[in-house]
Every structure is written in structure tokens, then in C-alpha cells.
Design a protein around this motif. Sequence first.
Motif, PDB file in Angstrom:
ATOM      1  N   PRO A 169       0.822  -1.210   0.000  1.00  0.00           N
ATOM      2  CA  PRO A 169       0.000   0.000   0.000  1.00  0.00           C
ATOM      3  C   PRO A 169       0.861   1.268   0.000  1.00  0.00           C
ATOM      4  CG  PRO A 169       0.035  -0.953   2.197  1.00  0.00           C
ATOM      5  CD  PRO A 169       0.778  -1.905   1.305  1.00  0.00           C
ATOM      6  N   GLY A 170       1.014   1.868  -1.163  1.00  0.00           N
ATOM      7  CA  GLY A 170       1.725   3.126  -1.264  1.00  0.00           C
ATOM      8  C   GLY A 170       0.837   4.287  -0.843  1.00  0.00           C
ATOM      9  N   GLU A 171       1.411   5.467  -0.854  1.00  0.00           N
ATOM     10  CA  GLU A 171       0.681   6.677  -0.489  1.00  0.00           C
ATOM     11  C   GLU A 171      -0.575   6.814  -1.351  1.00  0.00           C
ATOM     12  OE1 GLU A 171       1.604  11.499  -0.300  1.00  0.00           O
ATOM     13  OE2 GLU A 171       3.150  10.049  -0.858  1.00  0.00           O
ATOM     14  N   GLY A 172      -1.699   7.123  -0.724  1.00  0.00           N
ATOM     15  CA  GLY A 172      -2.952   7.294  -1.449  1.00  0.00           C
ATOM     16  C   GLY A 172      -3.779   6.036  -1.589  1.00  0.00           C
ATOM     17  N   SER A 173      -3.307   4.908  -1.072  1.00  0.00           N
ATOM     18  CA  SER A 173      -4.041   3.652  -1.251  1.00  0.00           C
ATOM     19  C   SER A 173      -5.421   3.693  -0.602  1.00  0.00           C
ATOM     20  CB  SER A 173      -3.246   2.471  -0.678  1.00  0.00           C
ATOM     21  OG  SER A 173      -2.102   2.199  -1.452  1.00  0.00           O
ATOM     22  N   GLN A 174      -5.512   4.345   0.560  1.00  0.00           N
ATOM     23  CA  GLN A 174      -6.800   4.417   1.247  1.00  0.00           C
ATOM     24  C   GLN A 174      -7.844   5.127   0.369  1.00  0.00           C
ATOM     25  OE1 GLN A 174      -8.800   6.181   5.373  1.00  0.00           O
ATOM     26  NE2 GLN A 174      -6.646   6.581   4.935  1.00  0.00           N
ATOM     27  N   ARG A 175      -7.429   6.196  -0.258  1.00  0.00           N
ATOM     28  CA  ARG A 175      -8.365   6.929  -1.126  1.00  0.00           C
ATOM     29  C   ARG A 175      -8.685   6.116  -2.377  1.00  0.00           C
ATOM     30  NH1 ARG A 175      -8.840  10.655  -5.259  1.00  0.00           N
ATOM     31  NH2 ARG A 175     -10.448  12.233  -4.896  1.00  0.00           N
ATOM     32  N   GLN A 176      -7.698   5.419  -2.924  1.00  0.00           N
ATOM     33  CA  GLN A 176      -7.947   4.601  -4.108  1.00  0.00           C
ATOM     34  C   GLN A 176      -8.984   3.511  -3.820  1.00  0.00           C
ATOM     35  OE1 GLN A 176      -6.794   6.668  -6.445  1.00  0.00           O
ATOM     36  NE2 GLN A 176      -5.780   5.020  -7.582  1.00  0.00           N
ATOM     37  N   LEU A 177      -8.971   2.982  -2.605  1.00  0.00           N
ATOM     38  CA  LEU A 177      -9.975   1.983  -2.241  1.00  0.00           C
ATOM     39  C   LEU A 177     -11.382   2.523  -2.427  1.00  0.00           C
ATOM     40  CD1 LEU A 177      -8.838   0.104   1.002  1.00  0.00           C
ATOM     41  CD2 LEU A 177      -8.938  -0.781  -1.320  1.00  0.00           C
ATOM     42  N   LEU A 178     -11.574   3.814  -2.128  1.00  0.00           N
ATOM     43  CA  LEU A 178     -12.905   4.422  -2.240  1.00  0.00           C
ATOM     44  C   LEU A 178     -13.415   4.411  -3.673  1.00  0.00           C
ATOM     45  CD1 LEU A 178     -12.422   7.493   0.129  1.00  0.00           C
ATOM     46  CD2 LEU A 178     -13.537   5.313   0.654  1.00  0.00           C
ATOM     47  N   HIS A 179     -12.502   4.357  -4.633  1.00  0.00           N
ATOM     48  CA  HIS A 179     -12.879   4.335  -6.048  1.00  0.00           C
ATOM     49  C   HIS A 179     -12.949   2.913  -6.598  1.00  0.00           C
ATOM     50  CE1 HIS A 179     -12.588   8.686  -6.464  1.00  0.00           C
ATOM     51  NE2 HIS A 179     -11.432   8.632  -5.827  1.00  0.00           N
ATOM     52  N   SER A 180     -12.704   1.923  -5.742  1.00  0.00           N
ATOM     53  CA  SER A 180     -12.684   0.530  -6.178  1.00  0.00           C
ATOM     54  C   SER A 180     -13.871  -0.219  -5.579  1.00  0.00           C
ATOM     55  CB  SER A 180     -11.374  -0.143  -5.748  1.00  0.00           C
ATOM     56  OG  SER A 180     -11.417  -0.464  -4.367  1.00  0.00           O
ATOM     57  N   SER A 181     -13.905  -1.508  -5.834  1.00  0.00           N
ATOM     58  CA  SER A 181     -14.964  -2.356  -5.287  1.00  0.00           C
ATOM     59  C   SER A 181     -14.578  -2.979  -3.953  1.00  0.00           C
ATOM     60  CB  SER A 181     -15.291  -3.464  -6.293  1.00  0.00           C
ATOM     61  OG  SER A 181     -14.119  -4.229  -6.576  1.00  0.00           O
ATOM     62  N   VAL A 182     -13.441  -2.581  -3.396  1.00  0.00           N
ATOM     63  CA  VAL A 182     -12.924  -3.160  -2.153  1.00  0.00           C
ATOM     64  C   VAL A 182     -13.056  -2.134  -1.030  1.00  0.00           C
ATOM     65  CG1 VAL A 182     -10.943  -4.256  -1.049  1.00  0.00           C
ATOM     66  CG2 VAL A 182     -11.259  -4.462  -3.519  1.00  0.00           C
ATOM     67  N   THR A 183     -13.368  -2.595   0.178  1.00  0.00           N
ATOM     68  CA  THR A 183     -13.374  -1.737   1.353  1.00  0.00           C
ATOM     69  C   THR A 183     -12.311  -2.218   2.332  1.00  0.00           C
ATOM     70  OG1 THR A 183     -14.947  -3.045   2.663  1.00  0.00           O
ATOM     71  CG2 THR A 183     -15.872  -1.459   1.078  1.00  0.00           C
ATOM     72  N   ALA A 184     -11.929  -1.348   3.236  1.00  0.00           N
ATOM     73  CA  ALA A 184     -10.945  -1.736   4.250  1.00  0.00           C
ATOM     74  C   ALA A 184     -11.460  -2.904   5.089  1.00  0.00           C
ATOM     75  CB  ALA A 184     -10.619  -0.545   5.139  1.00  0.00           C
ATOM     76  N   THR A 185     -12.757  -2.943   5.303  1.00  0.00           N
ATOM     77  CA  THR A 185     -13.344  -4.015   6.105  1.00  0.00           C
ATOM     78  C   THR A 185     -13.187  -5.375   5.437  1.00  0.00           C
ATOM     79  OG1 THR A 185     -14.964  -2.404   6.892  1.00  0.00           O
ATOM     80  CG2 THR A 185     -15.446  -4.707   7.334  1.00  0.00           C
ATOM     81  N   ASP A 186     -13.029  -5.384   4.111  1.00  0.00           N
ATOM     82  CA  ASP A 186     -12.857  -6.651   3.393  1.00  0.00           C
ATOM     83  C   ASP A 186     -11.498  -7.285   3.653  1.00  0.00           C
ATOM     84  OD1 ASP A 186     -15.351  -6.329   2.133  1.00  0.00           O
ATOM     85  OD2 ASP A 186     -14.461  -5.223   0.461  1.00  0.00           O
ATOM     86  N   LEU A 187     -10.500  -6.477   3.988  1.00  0.00           N
ATOM     87  CA  LEU A 187      -9.121  -6.958   4.027  1.00  0.00           C
ATOM     88  C   LEU A 187      -8.915  -8.008   5.112  1.00  0.00           C
ATOM     89  CD1 LEU A 187      -7.147  -3.606   3.558  1.00  0.00           C
ATOM     90  CD2 LEU A 187      -7.843  -5.255   1.808  1.00  0.00           C
ATOM     91  N   THR A 188      -8.192  -9.055   4.746  1.00  0.00           N
ATOM     92  CA  THR A 188      -7.825 -10.096   5.704  1.00  0.00           C
ATOM     93  C   THR A 188      -6.320 -10.132   5.966  1.00  0.00           C
ATOM     94  OG1 THR A 188      -7.596 -11.739   3.933  1.00  0.00           O
ATOM     95  CG2 THR A 188      -9.757 -11.542   4.995  1.00  0.00           C
ATOM     96  N   ARG A 189      -5.531  -9.482   5.050  1.00  0.00           N
ATOM     97  CA  ARG A 189      -4.077  -9.646   5.124  1.00  0.00           C
ATOM     98  C   ARG A 189      -3.422  -8.503   4.350  1.00  0.00           C
ATOM     99  NH1 ARG A 189      -1.889 -14.480   6.638  1.00  0.00           N
ATOM    100  NH2 ARG A 189      -4.005 -15.311   6.478  1.00  0.00           N
ATOM    101  N   ILE A 190      -2.260  -8.045   4.851  1.00  0.00           N
ATOM    102  CA  ILE A 190      -1.458  -7.031   4.163  1.00  0.00           C
ATOM    103  C   ILE A 190      -0.056  -7.590   3.989  1.00  0.00           C
ATOM    104  CG2 ILE A 190      -0.492  -4.696   4.257  1.00  0.00           C
ATOM    105  CD1 ILE A 190      -2.862  -3.911   6.039  1.00  0.00           C
ATOM    106  N   CYS A 191       0.475  -7.500   2.766  1.00  0.00           N
ATOM    107  CA  CYS A 191       1.823  -7.977   2.473  1.00  0.00           C
ATOM    108  C   CYS A 191       2.649  -6.827   1.920  1.00  0.00           C
ATOM    109  CB  CYS A 191       1.796  -9.111   1.460  1.00  0.00           C
ATOM    110  SG  CYS A 191       1.012 -10.630   2.037  1.00  0.00           S
ATOM    111  N   VAL A 192       3.783  -6.574   2.533  1.00  0.00           N
ATOM    112  CA  VAL A 192       4.705  -5.518   2.092  1.00  0.00           C
ATOM    113  C   VAL A 192       5.973  -6.180   1.578  1.00  0.00           C
ATOM    114  CG1 VAL A 192       6.037  -3.497   2.811  1.00  0.00           C
ATOM    115  CG2 VAL A 192       3.746  -3.884   3.751  1.00  0.00           C
TER     116      VAL A 192
END
Length: 307
Positions: free
Chosen positions: A36-59
Motif C-alpha cells: 500500500p503506497g501513499e494514497g491507497s486508502q483513497r484509491q480503495l474508495l474508487h474501487s470495489s474493495v473496502t478496508a473491512t474486506d481486508l484479511t491480510r497485508i503484504c509488504v
Amino acid sequence: MRELVVLGTASQTPTRARNHNGYVLRWDDEVILFDPGEGSQRQLLHSSVTATDLTRICVTHFHGDHCLGLPGMIQRLSLDRVPRPVAVHFPAGGVDYFARLRHASSFHETAELAVEPIEADGQRIVLRHGTLEARRLRHRVETYGYRLLEPDGRRMLPEKLAAYGIAGPAVGELLRTGHLDLDGRRVTREEVSVRRPGQRFAFVMDTALCDAVYALAEHADLLVIESTFLESEAALAAEYGHLTAGQAARVAAESGVRRLVLTHFSQRYADPARFVDEARRHFDGDLVIAEDLTTVRVPPRRVPSDE
């Protein structure tokens, strides 16, 4: 549902058309956010995914274009009161960077993070529908690529089942036990099914060409791979530990990749067609030049093999 939702496709510097990195993989009950680079949270708002959907983050590593969106994402998980633990994977050598990003500002932390750093090359995380594997890449800082492997299964053949009179609950029993005893004859699972190859997804970001790139890409149904530069800047790519579009395409061709997604483009290139032209010299399969806020499906399963 198995698909990739692209949040951002830029490299070091975002452009008017390309946000910093961000990729969400929907894989059955797993929804994994990569880099998740800078702006990812806002990009989610324009996608079909919500933060609540997330189960895992990989960096993959702690260069800013791959991780500066972490503070906002972590805070959003708490704001939305995500009802399950969210696992977070990253290179163990960057644990201090992760701690700083996690607590970059004051907020009320309600989300439960299961922090599981990658400690070693080849480390595996068992998921419900597969295994997540990390491989050490060759970059200027500690970097890992990831691949998700589904185990091979079996596809039952209706005509074979009908020939033996197997139907209903007996099919499930045959799958579980591997055999059924019918009228004094044992029918094995292999007699009425064929091998169903498991699907594979691979995610390769900042790296010079190395063995781990090929290991991750091997027989991938969907390969997401950086192609920061074109071959005209191959020396620059090597100096900074990156791939060219030509190198990425050759990896895909030599590794039996089915669908290739090129991304992480340097801001110096305004015309995506140049990446298409270069990749097509080496790879004649399914090619996607990633654009922000697009969705790429994991290809249908490979045709089962006869046995």
C-alpha cells in the motif's frame, strides 16, 4: 472470486494518471492488500474493495512507494472496526520501519493486527485455500516477493461416476476416503476423476533479475511484476535493482505464465504502448499493462490432465 484490483501503478513518483503502488488480491475468503503506497486508502474508495474486506497485508520492502500508505490503512481498519484480525507480513529487517508507520500519528487503535514478519527465504504461511510463500529478491534493501499456491485437487468425471452408479453423498465419501467398495469391487478416486491443477498467483516488485524471480513466476496463472524501465535504460535498471519490460516478459515466457501484468512504471514514460511493444518481443501470451483502478481476473483453471 479470484481477481486482482489495481489501486496504483506508479513507481517512485506518482503522476496525474498513476497513483503510488497498491494491489488487492481477492482469493476466495482471502482479500490481500499488497504494497500500500501513499494514497491507497483513497484509491480503495474508487474501487470495489473496502478496508473491512481486508484479511491480510503484504509488504515487499520499505521503500516509500510501497509502504507509505500503511499508516492510513491501519488507522482505517480501526476506524471501521474491522471485526477480524488482519495479518501483516513484511521483511523482518524492517520491523522498526513498520512500528514507526503503524504509530505514525495519534489514533484510537481498535483493529487487531496479527504481525507476522518474514524471517527467511522460502517462508510459508498456510491459508485456508492455499499457501503464501515469500522469496528473497535482489534489491537495494531487504525485499521479498510473494506467491500464492493452491494445492492440486481432483475433478470428478460425471460419466465415470454414472458408469459405476455413484451419486449423492457417495461422491463426497469417495473424495474424502479415496475409494468406495461397491458390490465387492473397490472403486478408487483416480478411476473416476482427473487431476485438477491448483492455481498460482505471483507478486514480484522491486528487484534485479535473480533466481527468486523465476521461482515465484513458475507456472503462475497470474503474474504481477514490476517493469520500471524499458530496455533503453537497462543499465539504469541494473544500477537501482529493477527490471525492464523485456526482462519481465522473458521471465513470463520462460516460466510458463498464463497472464502477465506489467506495472510499477517510471514517470519518465508517458506512453504505455512502449511497454506493450517491448514485452511482445518476448511474450505472446495474455498481456496486461496495468492501469489504476482496473480489475484483472485470475484465468480459468488449466485443463485437467488425463491419467
